[in-house]
Design a protein around this motif. Structure first.
Motif, PDB file in Angstrom:
ATOM      1  N   GLY A   1     -97.710   7.874 -42.467  1.00 21.14           N
ATOM      2  CA  GLY A   1     -98.040   6.453 -42.421  1.00 21.14           C
ATOM      3  C   GLY A   1     -96.557   5.780 -42.417  1.00 21.14           C
ATOM      4  N   GLY A   2     -96.457   4.561 -42.168  1.00 22.36           N
ATOM      5  CA  GLY A   2     -95.394   3.847 -41.953  1.00 22.36           C
ATOM      6  C   GLY A   2     -94.569   3.694 -43.340  1.00 22.36           C
ATOM      7  N   ASN A   3     -95.135   3.451 -44.369  1.00 23.13           N
ATOM      8  CA  ASN A   3     -94.414   3.408 -45.435  1.00 23.13           C
ATOM      9  C   ASN A   3     -93.296   4.705 -45.542  1.00 23.13           C
ATOM     10  OD1 ASN A   3     -95.100   1.074 -46.259  1.00 23.13           O
ATOM     11  ND2 ASN A   3     -95.904   1.873 -48.310  1.00 23.13           N
TER      12      ASN A   3
ATOM     13  N   TYR B   1     -91.798  -7.417 -47.364  1.00 16.06           N
ATOM     14  CA  TYR B   1     -92.931  -6.447 -47.786  1.00 16.06           C
ATOM     15  C   TYR B   1     -92.609  -5.558 -49.043  1.00 16.06           C
ATOM     16  CZ  TYR B   1     -95.818  -2.329 -47.183  1.00 16.06           C
ATOM     17  OH  TYR B   1     -96.619  -1.471 -47.329  1.00 16.06           O
TER      18      TYR B   1
ATOM     19  N   ILE C   1     -89.562  -7.425 -39.698  1.00 13.15           N
ATOM     20  CA  ILE C   1     -91.351  -7.178 -39.541  1.00 13.15           C
ATOM     21  C   ILE C   1     -91.735  -7.979 -38.541  1.00 13.15           C
ATOM     22  CG2 ILE C   1     -93.345  -6.612 -40.457  1.00 13.15           C
ATOM     23  CD1 ILE C   1     -91.748  -6.313 -43.453  1.00 13.15           C
TER      24      ILE C   1
ATOM     25  N   ASN D   1     -95.748  -9.249 -42.307  1.00 12.81           N
ATOM     26  CA  ASN D   1     -96.336  -9.209 -43.784  1.00 12.81           C
ATOM     27  C   ASN D   1     -95.251  -9.670 -44.486  1.00 12.81           C
ATOM     28  OD1 ASN D   1     -97.811  -8.580 -45.910  1.00 12.81           O
ATOM     29  ND2 ASN D   1     -97.591  -6.526 -46.027  1.00 12.81           N
TER      30      ASN D   1
ATOM     31  N   ASP E   1     -89.922  -2.644 -38.135  1.00 16.69           N
ATOM     32  CA  ASP E   1     -91.280  -2.492 -38.505  1.00 16.69           C
ATOM     33  C   ASP E   1     -92.495  -2.971 -37.562  1.00 16.69           C
ATOM     34  OD1 ASP E   1     -93.881  -2.215 -39.707  1.00 16.69           O
ATOM     35  OD2 ASP E   1     -92.804  -1.843 -41.936  1.00 16.69           O
TER      36      ASP E   1
ATOM     37  N   ALA F   1     -95.706  -2.382 -37.553  1.00 15.61           N
ATOM     38  CA  ALA F   1     -97.220  -1.878 -38.218  1.00 15.61           C
ATOM     39  C   ALA F   1     -98.371  -2.712 -37.374  1.00 15.61           C
ATOM     40  CB  ALA F   1     -97.255  -1.796 -39.456  1.00 15.61           C
ATOM     41  N   TYR F   2     -98.225  -3.987 -37.384  1.00 16.30           N
ATOM     42  CA  TYR F   2     -99.162  -4.948 -36.761  1.00 16.30           C
ATOM     43  C   TYR F   2     -98.836  -5.365 -35.296  1.00 16.30           C
ATOM     44  CZ  TYR F   2     -99.557  -5.327 -41.795  1.00 16.30           C
ATOM     45  OH  TYR F   2     -99.895  -5.254 -43.143  1.00 16.30           O
TER      46      TYR F   2
ATOM     47  N   SER G   1     -97.498   2.254 -37.040  1.00 15.91           N
ATOM     48  CA  SER G   1     -98.561   2.865 -38.152  1.00 15.91           C
ATOM     49  C   SER G   1    -100.027   2.984 -37.318  1.00 15.91           C
ATOM     50  CB  SER G   1     -98.619   2.079 -39.374  1.00 15.91           C
ATOM     51  OG  SER G   1     -99.698   2.468 -40.009  1.00 15.91           O
TER      52      SER G   1
ATOM     53  N   SER H   1    -102.405   2.880 -39.254  1.00 14.23           N
ATOM     54  CA  SER H   1    -103.407   2.388 -40.307  1.00 14.23           C
ATOM     55  C   SER H   1    -104.007   1.143 -40.151  1.00 14.23           C
ATOM     56  CB  SER H   1    -102.542   2.192 -41.587  1.00 14.23           C
ATOM     57  OG  SER H   1    -101.951   3.164 -42.360  1.00 14.23           O
ATOM     58  N   LYS H   2    -103.360   0.033 -39.438  1.00 16.84           N
ATOM     59  CA  LYS H   2    -104.017  -1.107 -39.162  1.00 16.84           C
ATOM     60  C   LYS H   2    -105.042  -0.899 -37.879  1.00 16.84           C
ATOM     61  CE  LYS H   2    -101.413  -2.123 -42.581  1.00 16.84           C
ATOM     62  NZ  LYS H   2    -101.648  -2.395 -44.099  1.00 16.84           N
TER      63      LYS H   2
ATOM     64  N   ARG I   1    -103.490   8.373 -43.261  1.00 18.24           N
ATOM     65  CA  ARG I   1    -101.892   8.437 -43.303  1.00 18.24           C
ATOM     66  C   ARG I   1    -101.454   9.119 -42.188  1.00 18.24           C
ATOM     67  NH1 ARG I   1    -101.190   4.896 -45.313  1.00 18.24           N
ATOM     68  NH2 ARG I   1     -99.240   5.405 -46.003  1.00 18.24           N
TER      69      ARG I   1
HETATM   70  C1  LIG Z   1     -95.254  -4.376 -42.825  1.00 19.90           C
HETATM   71  C2  LIG Z   1     -95.948  -2.871 -43.068  1.00 19.90           C
HETATM   72  N1  LIG Z   1     -95.312  -1.764 -42.884  1.00 19.90           N
HETATM   73  C3  LIG Z   1     -95.995  -0.756 -43.326  1.00 19.90           C
HETATM   74  C4  LIG Z   1     -97.113  -0.751 -43.922  1.00 19.90           C
HETATM   75  C5  LIG Z   1     -97.653   0.706 -44.495  1.00 19.90           C
HETATM   76  O1  LIG Z   1     -98.425   1.200 -43.700  1.00 19.90           O
HETATM   77  P1  LIG Z   1     -98.911   2.693 -43.749  1.00 19.90           P
HETATM   78  O2  LIG Z   1    -100.159   2.556 -44.077  1.00 19.90           O
HETATM   79  O3  LIG Z   1     -98.639   2.962 -42.206  1.00 19.90           O
HETATM   80  O4  LIG Z   1     -97.992   3.170 -44.600  1.00 19.90           O
HETATM   81  C6  LIG Z   1     -97.634  -1.985 -44.284  1.00 19.90           C
HETATM   82  C7  LIG Z   1     -98.744  -2.031 -44.804  1.00 19.90           C
HETATM   83  O5  LIG Z   1     -99.419  -2.922 -45.441  1.00 19.90           O
HETATM   84  C8  LIG Z   1     -97.079  -3.142 -43.808  1.00 19.90           C
HETATM   85  O6  LIG Z   1     -97.395  -4.397 -44.310  1.00 19.90           O
END
Ligand SMILES: Cc1ncc(COP(=O)(O)O)c(C=O)c1O
Length: 397
Positions: free
Chosen positions: A106-108, A132, A176, A180, A208, A210-211, A239, A241-242, A250
């Motif tokens: 995951g991105g986190n 974030y 980002i 977010n 970042d 992710a979106y 990521s 995830s989204k 993950r």
């Molecule tokens: C800006 C940003 N980066 C990373 C993530 C985390 O994503 P991941 O599920 O890939 O860890 C989020 C999740 O909300 C996010 O908003």
């Protein structure tokens, strides 16, 4: 736990962790659980799951007994190859001798890897406000100081303010985009300015993305990692995830300067050993479905966005609706003395709708609420937004 045990536990908490904010999503989640029937416009997830073909990836994982053993820290070769192709085609990032891809859980995890790899305790990392929350938390957990820099009234970057905030201790600037929690999408020009600033000052730009697939109307994403020569000081985070409804699977990935590969491998080897291999097999197939999968699913989120913008515009001039150019968030700025957490508590208890209080994103001087519109199907989103609008009308008098 009795009083004596509690006192011992408090004594044993290290100062570093005590300074880390409590994650807000579970707090709002508890409010939602305590108020059955609440519609949540809180959590930043999509309403859909992964493409069907990911299960073919899992079938491909099954027959080889070797797949149950530890695999490469950096990720399985098939996934690394698929990611490199995607980066070249969609982001304009070429993976060559100067940079590397690392698959993460995951991105986190990519962000934490980056922070641990580039900082020493006491260093500073610049975060534009609103931030974030997990970024701010990761920096604090690493024993570093988040240096918070304002954005403009539409949450766009202020490169001059970022320049002014750089000190001898600064190790990175984080951006980002799409953002977010603000929903802003940063123009190429500003991301280039930040990236150039980082190059000139010998610090990293952590971008970042992710979106990346969630933009609306004329907004366009730009990957600073694609800038000529940026590979040596840019960390790009992605990521699944989204985009692919993969939040619980993950899987994410990072593009890092070659010089960071060894430190990142040490960190990831210690924390994770390797990203779950079955999920990496699935991720190969998700990337095969690619951007078109997300764009098709995004249509319903676009409808939710339009409903939200239309309904929220009915609120009085005391509520400013943020830009909503990207991600699936709208930040509301509310002219009230109420604390955002109290406002959220009342929205949940009295109007059965949940949003996230802006203080979680570092906004302390104004009452802000983040509205997430990606997790619900159209009808529930409509109902939730309706409750939010009438709830705010009543609670703000
Ligand atoms: C800006 C940003 N980066 C990373 C993530 C985390 O994503 P991941 O599920 O890939 O860890 C989020 C999740 O909300 C996010 O908003």
């Amino acid at each position: 736990m009795n009083a004596e045990n509690r006192a011992t536990a408090a004594r044993n908490l290290c100062a570093r962790m005590q300074s880390v904010q409590d994650p807000v999503i579970p707090i709002v989640g508890e409010m939602v659980r305590d108020n059955p029937g609440t519609i949540s416009l809180g959590q930043g997830v999509v309403y859909y799951g992964p493409p069907e073909n990911v299960y073919r990836g899992i079938e491909a994982f099954r027959p080889d007994p070797e797949n149950h053993k530890y695999k490469l820290v950096q990720g399985i070769p098939d996934l690394l190859q698929a990611i490199q192709g995607k980066l070249s085609l969609e982001n304009g990032i070429e993976v060559d001798a100067r940079n590397r891809v690392v698959v993460t859980a995951g991105g986190n995890m990519g962000f934490m890897n980056a922070i641990l790899a580039i900082t020493d305790p006491g260093d500073e990392v610049i975060l534009p406000l609103p931030y974030y929350f997990n970024h701010e938390m990761a920096i604090t957990i690493a024993g570093c100081t988040p240096r918070i820099v304002p954005t403009d009234e539409t949450y766009q970057l202020l490169p001059d303010r970022i320049r002014d905030a750089i000190t001898d201790k600064t190790r990175a600037v984080v951006t980002i985009s799409p953002n977010n929690p603000s929903g802003a999408v940063y123009p190429e020009e500003d991301l280039r300015a930040v990236n150039e600033l980082c190059r000139a000052r010998g610090i990293y730009h952590i971008s970042d993305e992710a979106y990346e697939y969630f933009t609306y109307e004329n907004a366009r994403v730009f990957s600073p990692g694609s800038i000529d020569g940026a590979g040596e000081h840019t960390v790009s985070l992605y990521s699944l995830s989204k985009a692919f409804g993969f939040a619980s699977w993950r899987v994410g990935y990072m593009v890092i300067p070659e010089s960071l590969l060894d430190p990142v491998k040490k960190i990831q080897d210690t924390n994770l050993i390797c990203p779950p291999v079955i999920c990496q097999y699935a991720a190969v197939k998700a990337l095969e479905a690619g951007r078109p999968y997300c764009i098709e699913k995004r249509a319903e989120i676009e409808d939710n966005r339009l409903i939200a913008l239309r309904e929220l515009s009915r609120l009085s001039s005391g509520v400013t609706v943020g830009p909503a150019q990207g991600a699936f968030y709208i930040l509301l700025k509310i002219d009230t003395d109420q604390h955002p957490v109290d406002l959220v508590r009342n929205l949940v208890a009295q109007h059965k709708v949940a949003v996230i209080p802006g203080n979680a994103f570092g906004v302390e001087d104004t009452c802000c609420l983040r509205v997430a519109y990606g997790a619900l199907r159209r009808d529930s989103a409509k109902e939730g937004i309706g409750r939010l609008v009438s709830g705010l009308e009543q609670l703000l008098g």
